[in-house]
Enzyme design. Structure first.
Site, PDB file in Angstrom:
ATOM      1  N   LYS A 115       0.823  -1.214   0.000  1.00  0.00           N
ATOM      2  CA  LYS A 115       0.000   0.000   0.000  1.00  0.00           C
ATOM      3  C   LYS A 115       0.854   1.261   0.000  1.00  0.00           C
ATOM      4  O   LYS A 115       0.356   2.359   0.245  1.00  0.00           O
ATOM      5  CB  LYS A 115      -0.973  -0.002   1.182  1.00  0.00           C
ATOM      6  N   LYS A 195      -4.391 -11.341  -6.981  1.00  0.00           N
ATOM      7  CA  LYS A 195      -5.570 -11.779  -6.233  1.00  0.00           C
ATOM      8  C   LYS A 195      -6.777 -10.908  -6.582  1.00  0.00           C
ATOM      9  O   LYS A 195      -6.623  -9.731  -6.921  1.00  0.00           O
ATOM     10  CB  LYS A 195      -5.305 -11.813  -4.734  1.00  0.00           C
ATOM     11  N   LYS A 198     -11.238  -5.443  -5.298  1.00  0.00           N
ATOM     12  CA  LYS A 198     -12.122  -4.459  -5.933  1.00  0.00           C
ATOM     13  C   LYS A 198     -11.331  -3.365  -6.650  1.00  0.00           C
ATOM     14  O   LYS A 198     -11.873  -2.638  -7.466  1.00  0.00           O
ATOM     15  CB  LYS A 198     -13.095  -3.871  -4.919  1.00  0.00           C
TER      16      LYS A 198
END
Ligand code: AMP
Ligand code: TRP
Length: 327
Positions: A115, A195, A198
């Site tokens: 992130k 993976k 969204k």
């Protein structure tokens, strides 16, 4: 005898997808229904604040996730359903654990690295995220934590911190263990090396997608040029992912599916899978719509859970403080 305690949370960051379902939520429901565990399932709203949001959006996401929990079959009579932010003890314990966590351990966390957490502009919440997660878990003395495999590293930290606290201040916490499903990592339909998430919408099937949306995404799923329906994760990651999803939803074993689809082409498998997914979630879609009509009902289900979790965790945090010498 007290049943073993089971805790898990999901962040309210938008609609839930097939990865959330097959990696975690499906397991929440079946574990709850065994009646073998004392279950706590919560909305990890504090964790979700580490990503950009607006207050209006956040309030909606929390209600939606609570509706998802109820629509999928989590039952406030069988499990404690609550919102993390309503329980002060999560934060209190997180601070205590923060003072026992080396920065190096947090810097190694892959989610933090993914992130972009090491940048100067990243919020500190992203860094201490796993410590709050450890607090969420050990506060209730969870023995089991059902999660997808992207959370295993965080769970390892929870174990380490429980052990560290126990050896420093005397036995206080239970060391939690992860519970994985048969599909702990569902891959993206369009990029099967990544993976499902969204943040990659074309490869992501949301649990409340319409049959048309499901059909469109499944038909566009990346495959290979061999034209044989067989499971081989190395050379056929796309088809293998589709077979795995099929198997998890239908309960059929992968070798049986290979036989069932022998000689057929990829679009026949895709049509079969898209119908399977649409039908599988039909009841969920209907339930969710119905539940969302009664927001008061959702809020009162959560408040009851909040009350119960507050009581249990307040007692625990009191014991923790006494052990430390906080008077
Ligand atoms: P999150 O939305 O990040 O709070 O994730 C909720 C749960 O879904 C966690 O237990 C994750 O490990 C799990 N999860 C998320 N994405 C996937 C995926 N693609 N495959 C399997 N499990 C997943
Ligand atoms: N970090 C988890 C995720 O992104 C959500 C979470 C927060 C959680 N606290 C938890 C999961 C405690 C299990 C137990 O999926």
């Amino acid at each position: 005898m007290q049943k073993p305690i089971l805790v898990s949370g999901i962040q309210p960051t938008g609609r839930l997808h097939l990865g959330n379902y097959l990696g975690a939520l499906k397991n929440f429901v079946s574990l709850q229904n065994t009646n073998k565990y004392e279950c706590f399932f919560f909305i990890a709203d504090l964790h979700s604040m580490t990503e950009e949001f607006t207050p209006k959006e956040k309030a909606k996401q929390i209600i939606e996730l609570a509706a998802d929990f109820l629509a999928v079959g989590l039952n406030p009579k069988k499990a404690t359903l609550f919102a993390q932010s309503a329980i002060p003890a999560h934060n209190e314990l997180a601070w205590i654990l923060n003072t026992m966590t080396p920065m190096g351990e947090l810097r190694r966390m892959t989610q933090f690295k993914d992130k972009g957490g090491d940048q100067e502009t990243a919020n500190v919440g992203l860094f201490t995220y796993p410590v709050l997660m450890a607090a969420d878990i050990i506060l209730y003395d969870a023995k089991f934590v059902p999660v997808g495999d992207d959370q295993l590293q965080h769970l390892e930290l929870a174990r380490t911190l429980a052990r560290k606290f126990n050896s420093k201040f005397g036995k206080t916490f239970t060391e939690p263990q992860p519970l994985l499903t048969q599909t702990p990592r569902v891959m993206s339909l369009d990029e099967p090396s990544k993976k499902m998430s969204k943040s990659r919408p074309p490869g992501c099937i949301f649990m409340d997608d319409s049959p048309e949306e499901i059909h469109k995404k499944v038909m566009r799923a990346t495959t290979d040029s061999e034209s044989v329906i067989r499971y081989d994760i190395q050379t056929k990651p796309g088809i293998s992912n589709l077979l795995r999803i099929y198997s998890s939803l239908s309960g059929e074993l992968i070798p049986d599916l290979e036989k069932k689809f022998a000689g057929m082409n990829y679009s026949e498998l895709k049509i079969g899978l898209s119908n399977l997914i649409s039908n599988y979630f039909a009841e969920f879609r209907k339930n969710k719509k119905e539940i969302l009509k009664n927001k008061k009902g959702i809020i009162s289900a959560l408040s009851a859970g909040n009350k119960k979790a507050s009581k249990i965790s307040a007692e625990k945090i009191k014991k923790v403080k006494t052990k430390i010498g906080l008077i």
